[in-house]
Design a protein around this motif. Structure first.
Motif, mmCIF file in Angstrom:
data_model
loop_
_atom_site.group_PDB
_atom_site.id
_atom_site.type_symbol
_atom_site.label_atom_id
_atom_site.label_comp_id
_atom_site.label_asym_id
_atom_site.label_seq_id
_atom_site.Cartn_x
_atom_site.Cartn_y
_atom_site.Cartn_z
ATOM 1 N N UNK A 98 17.869 -11.952 -14.510
ATOM 2 C CA UNK A 98 18.020 -13.292 -15.107
ATOM 3 C C UNK A 98 17.616 -14.405 -14.146
ATOM 4 N N UNK A 99 16.548 -14.163 -13.371
ATOM 5 C CA UNK A 99 16.118 -15.139 -12.369
ATOM 6 C C UNK A 99 14.839 -15.868 -12.750
ATOM 7 N N UNK A 100 14.200 -15.505 -13.851
ATOM 8 C CA UNK A 100 12.973 -16.172 -14.262
ATOM 9 C C UNK A 100 11.725 -15.558 -13.653
ATOM 10 N N UNK A 101 10.590 -16.053 -14.088
ATOM 11 C CA UNK A 101 9.298 -15.552 -13.628
ATOM 12 C C UNK A 101 9.023 -15.928 -12.170
ATOM 13 N N UNK A 102 8.114 -15.173 -11.557
ATOM 14 C CA UNK A 102 7.724 -15.457 -10.180
ATOM 15 C C UNK A 102 8.665 -14.890 -9.141
ATOM 16 N N UNK A 103 9.623 -14.065 -9.567
ATOM 17 C CA UNK A 103 10.661 -13.564 -8.655
ATOM 18 C C UNK A 103 10.475 -12.077 -8.345
ATOM 19 N N UNK A 104 9.238 -11.670 -8.124
ATOM 20 C CA UNK A 104 8.958 -10.280 -7.796
ATOM 21 C C UNK A 104 9.255 -9.960 -6.340
ATOM 22 N N UNK A 105 9.272 -8.673 -6.040
ATOM 23 C CA UNK A 105 9.547 -8.230 -4.672
ATOM 24 C C UNK A 105 9.077 -6.790 -4.510
ATOM 25 N N UNK A 106 8.986 -6.361 -3.260
ATOM 26 C CA UNK A 106 8.648 -4.965 -2.981
ATOM 27 C C UNK A 106 9.299 -4.542 -1.678
ATOM 28 N N UNK A 107 9.737 -3.299 -1.666
ATOM 29 C CA UNK A 107 10.236 -2.709 -0.432
ATOM 30 C C UNK A 107 9.271 -1.606 -0.004
ATOM 31 N N UNK A 108 8.789 -1.668 1.224
ATOM 32 C CA UNK A 108 7.915 -0.645 1.800
ATOM 33 C C UNK A 108 8.660 0.007 2.959
ATOM 34 N N UNK A 109 8.986 1.285 2.812
ATOM 35 C CA UNK A 109 9.679 1.992 3.884
ATOM 36 C C UNK A 109 8.745 2.173 5.079
ATOM 37 N N UNK A 110 9.301 2.610 6.191
ATOM 38 C CA UNK A 110 8.485 2.842 7.383
ATOM 39 C C UNK A 110 7.394 3.865 7.092
ATOM 40 N N UNK A 111 7.732 4.920 6.363
ATOM 41 C CA UNK A 111 6.739 5.942 6.026
ATOM 42 C C UNK A 111 5.664 5.369 5.113
ATOM 43 N N UNK A 112 6.060 4.516 4.170
ATOM 44 C CA UNK A 112 5.068 3.897 3.290
ATOM 45 C C UNK A 112 4.116 3.015 4.091
#
Length: 382
Positions: free
Chosen positions: A204-218
């Motif tokens: 419920x935060x609206x558009x434009x609020x994307x994110x990504x987590x990249x682990x050390x291996x990734x």
């Protein structure tokens, strides 16, 4: 008032809103944060601008906390798709996926394979509608270097078993689209190497609020091909492309939107305070209520009754689908009707009155066709 009660009090939506899998109307706290940040950003005062800018680090820390990761493993992005493009364009080898996924994964994978000859795509059989460990195990080959999957299937609400998939794929990367489950599904995120999500649905935060987590291996295996100036150590005036920045920041194209980060932070504070397990339990309970109502009206439920999140997919007889769609609109219910499937997606804050409206609408569809005024469109999602 408890933290969970405070969270539930932030649902100020139309009674019949049952379309959270499509879009999540902003919570009260998010709207208040947005108004405050608008005023600070409009003042021109450095202190106000700096305060809004601080939301970026706050949002990254909150996402990391929910994923059980370090903040430097998290990057903000405009959307899930942006994050998924970073992951798949930087990948080499072969990525395994289901052709029945929401297009975010297949499109990013196909584009990456078309433009970079170091990646190929392998797909599960189209008749496989649930990405289970057994289905993945049967499709794995030595060439497969990564598996991409949605935590929650957008059509049926089926929840993938991330720990079991982790065990099956072994040392290969596990890349997860989390948009339909983040914040409302209690899962072991540590099983994934990449988690791409967005706050505009269940958060419920609206558009434009994307994110990504990249682990050390990734980060070891995914090259930051699409990184822009924000993802490199380049200095102003440099004609050379700088080295990638440390951590997940290497996958940034430009600086994050601090006001979007503010909305995401406000929403995640609510979720964190209320607790994902408590929210997940309520969402699952509401979904079961939808199933019970559908059962009482003889409408088949496609959704797996043992592994589901907030999405409930109904598959009425073709001749009844139109009557149901029209009846939902006439009853003031917002849902998604697409490809013969009626998708109902309640949230933790969905009221008893909403289920009463749904029950009445489905009951009316059994009597005969419901005439909908031409000026009222059916809620078809593109």
């Amino acid at each position: 008032m408890s933290d969970l009660q405070s969270y539930l009090a932030g649902f100020e939506v139309e009674t019949g809103y049952l379309n959270w899998a499509s879009f999540g109307p902003l919570s009260v706290a998010v709207r208040e944060e947005a108004r405050a940040d608008d005023e600070l950003s409009a003042s021109g005062r450095p202190s106000g601008i700096d305060l809004v800018a601080s939301h970026v680090d706050e949002a990254r820390a909150l996402v990391a906390s929910m994923l059980g990761a370090d903040a430097d493993e998290v990057a903000l992005a405009p959307s899930t798709t942006d994050a998924m493009f970073h992951a798949l364009f930087g990948l080499s080898g072969t990525v395994l996926l289901s052709p029945n996924e929401y297009p975010t994964i297949p499109v990013a994978a196909r584009r990456a394979a078309e433009l970079r000859d170091v990646l190929s795509v392998r797909v599960l059989d189209r008749t496989i509608t649930r990405v289970t460990p057994d289905a993945v195990r049967a499709a794995l080959t030595d060439e497969v270097t990564a598996m991409a999957v949605s935590l929650v299937d957008y059509r049926t609400g089926y929840v993938a078993d991330l720990p079991a998939l982790r065990e099956v794929v072994g040392d290969r990367l596990l890349i997860v689209d989390a948009v339909q489950g983040f914040g409302v599904v209690d899962t072991d995120w540590a099983a994934a190497d990449v988690v791409a999500g967005h706050g505009y649905k269940w958060i419920r935060a609206g558009r434009g609020t994307g994110f990504a987590r990249f682990s050390a291996r990734a980060r070891e295996r995914i090259t930051p091909v699409l990184a822009g100036v924000a993802g490199t150590a380049a200095e102003l005036g440099d004609l050379e492309v700088g080295e990638p920045r440390d951590g997940a920041a290497a996958y940034a194209i430009s600086r994050p939107d601090p006001q979007a980060a503010g909305r995401l932070s406000a929403a995640l504070r609510e979720v964190t305070d209320a607790g994902v397990p408590a929210i997940a339990a309520l969402v699952a309970e509401k979904a079961r209520r939808v199933m019970e109502i559908a059962d009482s009206h003889g409408i088949p439920v496609l959704t797996d009754r043992d592994r589901h999140a907030g999405i409930v997919a109904l598959t009425p007889e073709p001749e009844r689908t139109g009557a149901i769609a029209a009846g939902l609109v006439n009853a003031g219910i917002t849902a998604t009707v697409r490809g013969g499937i009626v998708r109902i997606s309640p949230h933790a804050g969905t009221s008893d009155d909403a289920f009463g409206l749904l029950d009445a609408a489905l009951a009316a569809s059994r009597v005969g066709p419901v005439v909908t005024p031409p000026s009222v469109p059916l809620p078809l999602e593109p």
